[in-house]
Design a protein around this motif. Structure first.
Motif: not given
Length: 528
Positions: A270, A426, A428-434, A436
């Protein structure tokens, strides 16, 4: 004492190796640490009230004090604590920021007042008591007109006077909160309001070097408002800070190493760097399970994991009620059970296995434990991990640990072995929210113990100044040893035994020959 001196070193090691797995869910946060970036040069002193705070059985005031300490450590390399009754003239000389907390009912300290008048840095006054120091020039533009126990709502906007986008949050009743007022509206900045439902008063007022903050508390909105005010006081821009630090806790030889390895592989795929908190180990290195553990951690390092060293499992906070008594019994004798000895042994064990811890981690209490002074001196970075356990003691600036501080506010923490689903969701959600994910190795960290140094420099790991690679350890096969030469006596025994075996072989051979010959003679007689 921090460790029971009656326990043997074997028991101490056994306790330290026991895995105590507990769940730490992911925390949400909005900012990281200037102290962690290595950019912070601020030196902060907190002067606090309530002379019995350190030994009080009611820990509510102490909890608020430690939350303030944590918030300030985010911005500062040094934060020290001084009770107002113990303050002496000149103790804030040379520091950049002074914060005063809980002085509403304390007697005025004339030395403190005189030093505040001359102080050229930033003054943060939290709560009541400001009016008590009016003789020292602290109320020239900001006044306290009274106190209220009825404030229940925080009104806070993005700017000091920008009420267009303000938000209203119920904060519950607050006790003994000062009613702030600006004597000169043209030169005093206001940040937010506190309301009792009928009338509202400024939440924060700022004039020249003084920032008057009416209240802090357990409410999340008050905490967020305080953090935004501190950004202003330390001139920090949130947008320039890293977003997320991911941390796997309680990594030890006793967890599911295959699960840890698969988690690290998934995070690597990821593109997510992460921190692994390693339990101290310093015994039974030759065991197969320990060798397997070291092998997995080396692979985790290759996959983007950065090691930090956790605290000893046998540690517990000092008893504040006995602190004064123990000060009279301190000695300079080093015990094999001392924390610094055990931590140094563990660091060396990991270093020998080509594993490179870059920081120390544990609850905030460790920063005040006198038995951890030498241990803390090994590390330039401390990662707060675990709730505060109730211990705090006064520290002058020269006594406080100076280094990079990483608050748990900036961490997403997960258990190393049994929180896979929560971690995956978590991330995946953080990455979706942009979001880093920040790499711990990109920050300045250094560990110095005995005669060894481990450091991170621009993403590289250096040991004693030499760059190291995260390669697997190659175990060389031992060379074949030539047969040892026999002594004179052994040579004689060997020759004698060889002679006996030869004679025995000849006798057996002659017996067989005679037996065969006899059989043939009997056969000829029979044929006749």
């Amino acid at each position: 004492m921090t460790f029971s001196r009656s326990k043997s070193i074997t028991r101490a090691i056994a306790v330290a190796l026991i895995l105590n797995v507990f769940m730490l869910g992911g925390h949400s946060f909005t900012y990281a640490s200037a102290s962690f970036d290595g950019s912070a040069t601020e030196n902060v002193v907190i002067v606090y009230g309530n002379a019995s705070l350190e030994h009080s059985r009611d820990t509510r005031n102490a909890e608020q004090l430690m939350k303030l300490y944590d918030s300030l450590r985010i911005h500062s390399r040094i934060v020290s604590l001084i009770r107002v009754d113990d303050y002496r003239a000149g103790q804030i000389q040379g520091v950049t920021h002074v914060f005063l907390y809980g002085l509403a009912e304390e007697n005025v300290n004339a030395s403190l007042g005189a030093d505040l008048r001359r102080f050229s840095g930033v003054i943060g006054w939290i709560g009541g008591g400001l009016e008590r120091y009016s003789d020292y020039g602290l109320q020239e533009r900001i006044a306290v007109t009274g106190y209220s126990n009825q404030f229940t709502e925080l009104i806070f906007g993005p700017g000091e006077t920008d009420d267009r986008n303000e938000t209203r949050t119920l904060i519950g009743e607050t006790l003994h909160v000062p009613k702030l007022a600006a004597s000169d509206g043209q030169t005093v900045q206001r940040f937010g309001w506190l309301s009792d439902g009928q009338k509202r008063y400024p939440y924060v007022l700022h004039a020249d070097k003084l920032w008057a903050i009416s209240a802090i508390g357990e409410n999340a909105s008050l905490n967020d408002a305080l953090s935004r005010i501190l950004d202003q006081m330390f001139d920090v821009q949130r947008s320039s800070w890293p977003n997320v630090l991911l941390m796997l806790n309680n990594v030890s030889p006793f967890i599911d190493l295959e699960r840890l390895q698969s988690t690290a592989e998934w995070l690597y795929e990821q593109g997510v760097p992460f921190i692994v908190e390693l339990r101290p180990v310093f015994a039974n290195m030759e065991f197969k399970q320990m060798q397997r553990y070291f092998e997995v951690i080396r692979e985790v390092q290759q996959l983007g994991g950065t090691a930090v060293l956790g605290n000893l499992q046998g540690w517990y906070p000092p008893d504040a009620w006995n602190t004064d008594i123990e000060r009279y019994s301190e000695t300079n004798v080093t015990s094999p059970e001392d924390a610094d000895v055990l931590i140094a042994l563990s660091l060396q064990a990991y270093l020998d296995a080509r594993i490179y811890p870059l920081a120390f981690t544990g609850p905030m209490d460790l920063l005040f434990d006198q038995e951890y002074v030498r241990t803390m001196s090994y590390f330039s970075t401390f990662v707060q991990n675990g709730v505060w356990k109730g211990y705090v003691s006064d520290q002058l600036p020269e006594q406080a640990w100076a280094g990079n501080y990483v608050s748990d506010k900036v961490l997403l923490q997960f258990d190393s072995s049994n929180d896979w689903e929560g971690l995956q969701a978590t991330v995946e959600r953080r990455k979706k929210d942009g979001a880093t994910f920040d790499d711990f190795r990109n920050h300045p960290n250094k560990v110095s113990f005995d005669e060894s140094d481990i450091a991170s420099v621009s993403g590289e790991i250096r040991v004693d100044g030499q760059r190291v690679l995260y390669e697997k350890m190659v175990t060389e096969e031992p060379p074949e040893q030539p047969p040892a030469e026999l002594s004179g006596v052994n040579r004689g025994i060997k020759q004698t035994m060889s002679f006996i075996f030869i004679i025995a072989g000849l006798i057996v051979g002659l017996f067989l020959l005679a037996f065969v010959a006899g059989k043939r003679i009997d056969r000829k007689k029979h044929l006749r």
